[in-house]
Design a protein around this motif. Sequence first.
Motif, PDB file in Angstrom:
ATOM      1  N   ASP A   7      17.397  46.847  23.598  1.00  0.00           N
ATOM      2  CA  ASP A   7      16.349  46.181  22.893  1.00  0.00           C
ATOM      3  C   ASP A   7      16.593  44.896  23.278  1.00  0.00           C
ATOM      4  N   ALA A   9      16.814  41.067  23.417  1.00  0.00           N
ATOM      5  CA  ALA A   9      16.725  40.035  22.316  1.00  0.00           C
ATOM      6  C   ALA A   9      16.591  38.471  23.036  1.00  0.00           C
ATOM      7  N   TYR A  10      17.047  38.486  24.136  1.00  0.00           N
ATOM      8  CA  TYR A  10      17.055  37.371  25.048  1.00  0.00           C
ATOM      9  C   TYR A  10      17.495  37.315  26.171  1.00  0.00           C
TER      10      TYR A  10
END
Length: 142
Positions: A7, A9-10
């Motif tokens: 997933d 995030a950055y």
Amino acid sequence: MTIQHIDVAYTAVATAENGRDGRVSTDDGKLDVVVNPPKEMGGSGAGTNPEQLFAAGYSACFQGALGVVARQEKADITGSTVTASVSIGRTEAGGFGLEVAISASIPNVDTATAQALVEKAHQVCPYSNATRGNVKVELSAG
């Protein structure tokens, strides 16, 4: 080996110009460095190189993973350091490959605890997860 999905995030974005003998910069301008092959590989050694950049990223990331593990284990890693040594050389197949040595100094725990923390951090660190099964990584702690 199964490819893990994340997933996100950055996402870091960097662009290289002229490969190992040029410049690398990030899209946000926070990193803008000249890269040159090291003298040991026939280059000028005037700038940094991809192996140094990889070592910097790996050591910082591993230190972060060590912090996560230490909090879970309630271990004091105050004053700890992580050094990543990244080596490049020819493979048997004729291409190039990397090897990494991670060394952690954790002064406030005994050697056995330090080694256990490093082994656990190796399971958490994103760089370790990315290289696992592809790059020889040696771990040491004290």
